[in-house]
Each structure stands twice: as structure tokens, then as C-alpha cells.
Design a protein around this motif. Sequence first.
Motif, PDB file in Angstrom:
ATOM      1  N   VAL A 205       0.855  -1.191   0.000  1.00  0.00           N
ATOM      2  CA  VAL A 205       0.000   0.000   0.000  1.00  0.00           C
ATOM      3  C   VAL A 205       0.886   1.234   0.000  1.00  0.00           C
ATOM      4  CG1 VAL A 205      -1.686   1.325   1.326  1.00  0.00           C
ATOM      5  CG2 VAL A 205      -1.876  -1.157   1.203  1.00  0.00           C
ATOM      6  N   SER A 206       0.690   2.085  -0.973  1.00  0.00           N
ATOM      7  CA  SER A 206       1.421   3.343  -1.073  1.00  0.00           C
ATOM      8  C   SER A 206       0.467   4.361  -1.690  1.00  0.00           C
ATOM      9  CB  SER A 206       2.669   3.156  -1.937  1.00  0.00           C
ATOM     10  OG  SER A 206       3.428   4.331  -1.951  1.00  0.00           O
ATOM     11  N   ARG A 207      -0.236   5.099  -0.840  1.00  0.00           N
ATOM     12  CA  ARG A 207      -1.303   5.979  -1.312  1.00  0.00           C
ATOM     13  C   ARG A 207      -1.128   7.403  -0.791  1.00  0.00           C
ATOM     14  NH1 ARG A 207      -4.941   3.102  -3.835  1.00  0.00           N
ATOM     15  NH2 ARG A 207      -5.189   0.914  -3.374  1.00  0.00           N
ATOM     16  N   TYR A 208      -1.780   8.325  -1.497  1.00  0.00           N
ATOM     17  CA  TYR A 208      -1.803   9.721  -1.064  1.00  0.00           C
ATOM     18  C   TYR A 208      -3.253  10.194  -1.005  1.00  0.00           C
ATOM     19  CZ  TYR A 208      -2.764  11.045  -5.897  1.00  0.00           C
ATOM     20  OH  TYR A 208      -3.342  11.176  -7.131  1.00  0.00           O
ATOM     21  N   TYR A 209      -3.485  11.232  -0.231  1.00  0.00           N
ATOM     22  CA  TYR A 209      -4.797  11.864  -0.138  1.00  0.00           C
ATOM     23  C   TYR A 209      -4.554  13.344   0.085  1.00  0.00           C
ATOM     24  CZ  TYR A 209      -9.820  11.627   0.463  1.00  0.00           C
ATOM     25  OH  TYR A 209     -11.177  11.730   0.260  1.00  0.00           O
ATOM     26  N   VAL A 210      -5.132  14.183  -0.753  1.00  0.00           N
ATOM     27  CA  VAL A 210      -4.964  15.633  -0.645  1.00  0.00           C
ATOM     28  C   VAL A 210      -6.321  16.272  -0.379  1.00  0.00           C
ATOM     29  CG1 VAL A 210      -4.215  17.730  -1.829  1.00  0.00           C
ATOM     30  CG2 VAL A 210      -3.033  15.571  -2.266  1.00  0.00           C
ATOM     31  N   LEU A 211      -6.387  17.115   0.630  1.00  0.00           N
ATOM     32  CA  LEU A 211      -7.584  17.899   0.951  1.00  0.00           C
ATOM     33  C   LEU A 211      -7.228  19.368   0.760  1.00  0.00           C
ATOM     34  CD1 LEU A 211      -8.482  16.063   4.260  1.00  0.00           C
ATOM     35  CD2 LEU A 211      -9.836  16.006   2.174  1.00  0.00           C
ATOM     36  N   ALA A 212      -8.052  20.083   0.024  1.00  0.00           N
ATOM     37  CA  ALA A 212      -7.773  21.498  -0.227  1.00  0.00           C
ATOM     38  C   ALA A 212      -9.075  22.288  -0.253  1.00  0.00           C
ATOM     39  CB  ALA A 212      -7.045  21.662  -1.557  1.00  0.00           C
ATOM     40  N   ILE A 213      -9.005  23.523   0.225  1.00  0.00           N
ATOM     41  CA  ILE A 213     -10.133  24.453   0.114  1.00  0.00           C
ATOM     42  C   ILE A 213      -9.702  25.532  -0.867  1.00  0.00           C
ATOM     43  CG2 ILE A 213     -11.585  26.142   1.274  1.00  0.00           C
ATOM     44  CD1 ILE A 213     -11.319  24.476   3.810  1.00  0.00           C
ATOM     45  N   GLU A 214     -10.476  25.673  -1.938  1.00  0.00           N
ATOM     46  CA  GLU A 214     -10.170  26.633  -2.990  1.00  0.00           C
ATOM     47  C   GLU A 214     -11.431  27.387  -3.382  1.00  0.00           C
ATOM     48  OE1 GLU A 214      -8.512  24.424  -6.209  1.00  0.00           O
ATOM     49  OE2 GLU A 214      -6.738  23.836  -5.069  1.00  0.00           O
TER      50      GLU A 214
ATOM     51  N   LEU B  14     -13.716  19.568   5.681  1.00  0.00           N
ATOM     52  CA  LEU B  14     -12.315  19.188   5.616  1.00  0.00           C
ATOM     53  C   LEU B  14     -11.883  18.502   6.902  1.00  0.00           C
ATOM     54  CD1 LEU B  14      -9.400  21.008   4.054  1.00  0.00           C
ATOM     55  CD2 LEU B  14      -9.208  20.391   6.441  1.00  0.00           C
ATOM     56  N   GLU B  15     -12.300  19.037   8.045  1.00  0.00           N
ATOM     57  CA  GLU B  15     -11.945  18.433   9.327  1.00  0.00           C
ATOM     58  C   GLU B  15     -12.514  17.024   9.464  1.00  0.00           C
ATOM     59  OE1 GLU B  15     -13.146  21.128  12.373  1.00  0.00           O
ATOM     60  OE2 GLU B  15     -11.642  22.629  11.825  1.00  0.00           O
ATOM     61  N   VAL B  16     -13.737  16.815   8.986  1.00  0.00           N
ATOM     62  CA  VAL B  16     -14.354  15.485   9.044  1.00  0.00           C
ATOM     63  C   VAL B  16     -13.558  14.500   8.189  1.00  0.00           C
ATOM     64  CG1 VAL B  16     -16.398  14.163   8.369  1.00  0.00           C
ATOM     65  CG2 VAL B  16     -16.660  16.326   9.589  1.00  0.00           C
ATOM     66  N   TRP B  17     -13.209  14.907   6.951  1.00  0.00           N
ATOM     67  CA  TRP B  17     -12.440  14.029   6.072  1.00  0.00           C
ATOM     68  C   TRP B  17     -11.049  13.785   6.625  1.00  0.00           C
ATOM     69  CZ3 TRP B  17     -13.976  10.766   2.621  1.00  0.00           C
ATOM     70  CH2 TRP B  17     -15.196  10.958   1.990  1.00  0.00           C
ATOM     71  N   LEU B  18     -10.424  14.798   7.214  1.00  0.00           N
ATOM     72  CA  LEU B  18      -9.098  14.644   7.791  1.00  0.00           C
ATOM     73  C   LEU B  18      -9.118  13.615   8.923  1.00  0.00           C
ATOM     74  CD1 LEU B  18      -6.142  15.503   7.951  1.00  0.00           C
ATOM     75  CD2 LEU B  18      -6.860  17.387   9.437  1.00  0.00           C
ATOM     76  N   ALA B  19     -10.089  13.730   9.819  1.00  0.00           N
ATOM     77  CA  ALA B  19     -10.202  12.770  10.923  1.00  0.00           C
ATOM     78  C   ALA B  19     -10.441  11.353  10.392  1.00  0.00           C
ATOM     79  CB  ALA B  19     -11.328  13.186  11.865  1.00  0.00           C
ATOM     80  N   ARG B  20     -11.283  11.242   9.382  1.00  0.00           N
ATOM     81  CA  ARG B  20     -11.593   9.935   8.783  1.00  0.00           C
ATOM     82  C   ARG B  20     -10.332   9.292   8.199  1.00  0.00           C
ATOM     83  NH1 ARG B  20     -16.404  10.633   4.909  1.00  0.00           N
ATOM     84  NH2 ARG B  20     -17.449  10.908   6.899  1.00  0.00           N
ATOM     85  N   LYS B  21      -9.538  10.070   7.486  1.00  0.00           N
ATOM     86  CA  LYS B  21      -8.331   9.532   6.856  1.00  0.00           C
ATOM     87  C   LYS B  21      -7.248   9.213   7.881  1.00  0.00           C
ATOM     88  CE  LYS B  21     -10.146   9.196   3.085  1.00  0.00           C
ATOM     89  NZ  LYS B  21     -10.432   7.839   2.617  1.00  0.00           N
ATOM     90  N   MET B  22      -7.133  10.012   8.925  1.00  0.00           N
ATOM     91  CA  MET B  22      -6.158   9.733   9.980  1.00  0.00           C
ATOM     92  C   MET B  22      -6.499   8.415  10.681  1.00  0.00           C
ATOM     93  SD  MET B  22      -3.930  12.248   9.910  1.00  0.00           S
ATOM     94  CE  MET B  22      -3.221  12.801  11.432  1.00  0.00           C
TER      95      MET B  22
ATOM     96  N   ARG C  78      -7.839   5.918   9.269  1.00  0.00           N
ATOM     97  CA  ARG C  78      -7.535   4.856   8.301  1.00  0.00           C
ATOM     98  C   ARG C  78      -6.028   4.634   8.105  1.00  0.00           C
ATOM     99  NH1 ARG C  78     -11.340   1.649   5.578  1.00  0.00           N
ATOM    100  NH2 ARG C  78      -9.619   1.479   4.147  1.00  0.00           N
ATOM    101  N   GLY C  79      -5.211   5.377   8.831  1.00  0.00           N
ATOM    102  CA  GLY C  79      -3.773   5.145   8.769  1.00  0.00           C
ATOM    103  C   GLY C  79      -2.981   6.147   7.951  1.00  0.00           C
ATOM    104  N   TYR C  80      -3.638   7.163   7.408  1.00  0.00           N
ATOM    105  CA  TYR C  80      -2.919   8.201   6.671  1.00  0.00           C
ATOM    106  C   TYR C  80      -2.199   9.099   7.665  1.00  0.00           C
ATOM    107  CZ  TYR C  80      -5.208   7.047   2.271  1.00  0.00           C
ATOM    108  OH  TYR C  80      -5.623   6.421   1.139  1.00  0.00           O
TER     109      TYR C  80
END
Length: 103
Positions: free
Chosen positions: A19-28, A65-73, A75-77
Motif C-alpha cells: 500500500v502506497s497511497r496519497y490523499y490531498v484535501l484542499a479548500i479553494e 475538511l476536518e471530518v475528512w481529515l479525521a476519517r483519513k487519519m 484509516r492510517g494516513y
Amino acid sequence: MVEATLQIVLRRHDSTCNVSRYYVLAIEPSLYGEAALVRAWGRIGSLGRQRLDLYATTDAAGEALEVWLARKMRRGYAPAASEANAADGAIHPDMNAPTVVLP
């Protein structure tokens, strides 16, 4: 109206499971002055996928963004390495906060 761009880069690496994955969250800003939560993800080295969710205010996009960040953290990100450590792919063990890039 949204003025500043916020970007958080997360990575997940587990060589035992390949497993080698990335996840980017951005507000634009969107074209119509709304706040857009941009999520991009995939395998490191690939283009991956991207999704854009529109919100009426920056605060609403920030909450999402905070909800997605917590969810990904959960999951091991983990936050991506700083520019200095990016060459060897190391993540500093004392880094508690995600990498935030402002223009």
C-alpha cells in the motif's frame, strides 16, 4: 468569497500490504465565489482521482475538511513529510499536525 487556499497532504505506506497511497484535501475558491473542498487521492506515482464538493461558506468547507481529515487519519494516513525530508520519503515522528500549504 474565498481568498486563501488551504492544502493538506496525507500519505499512507505499508510495504507488507503493498500500500502506497496519497490523499490531498484542499479548500479553494470556485468560479462563482463559493468555497470548494477538493479531494484528490490515489496510488503514489499515479494521477489518481479527484472530487470537488461546493459549500456556501469557507467555514462549512472547513468543517467538511476536518471530518475528512479525521476519517483519513483513522484509516492510517499520516501527514506528508516536509520539503527537506521529501527526498527520502521519511515522515518526522514528532509531526502531529498535517502539512498545510498556503499561497
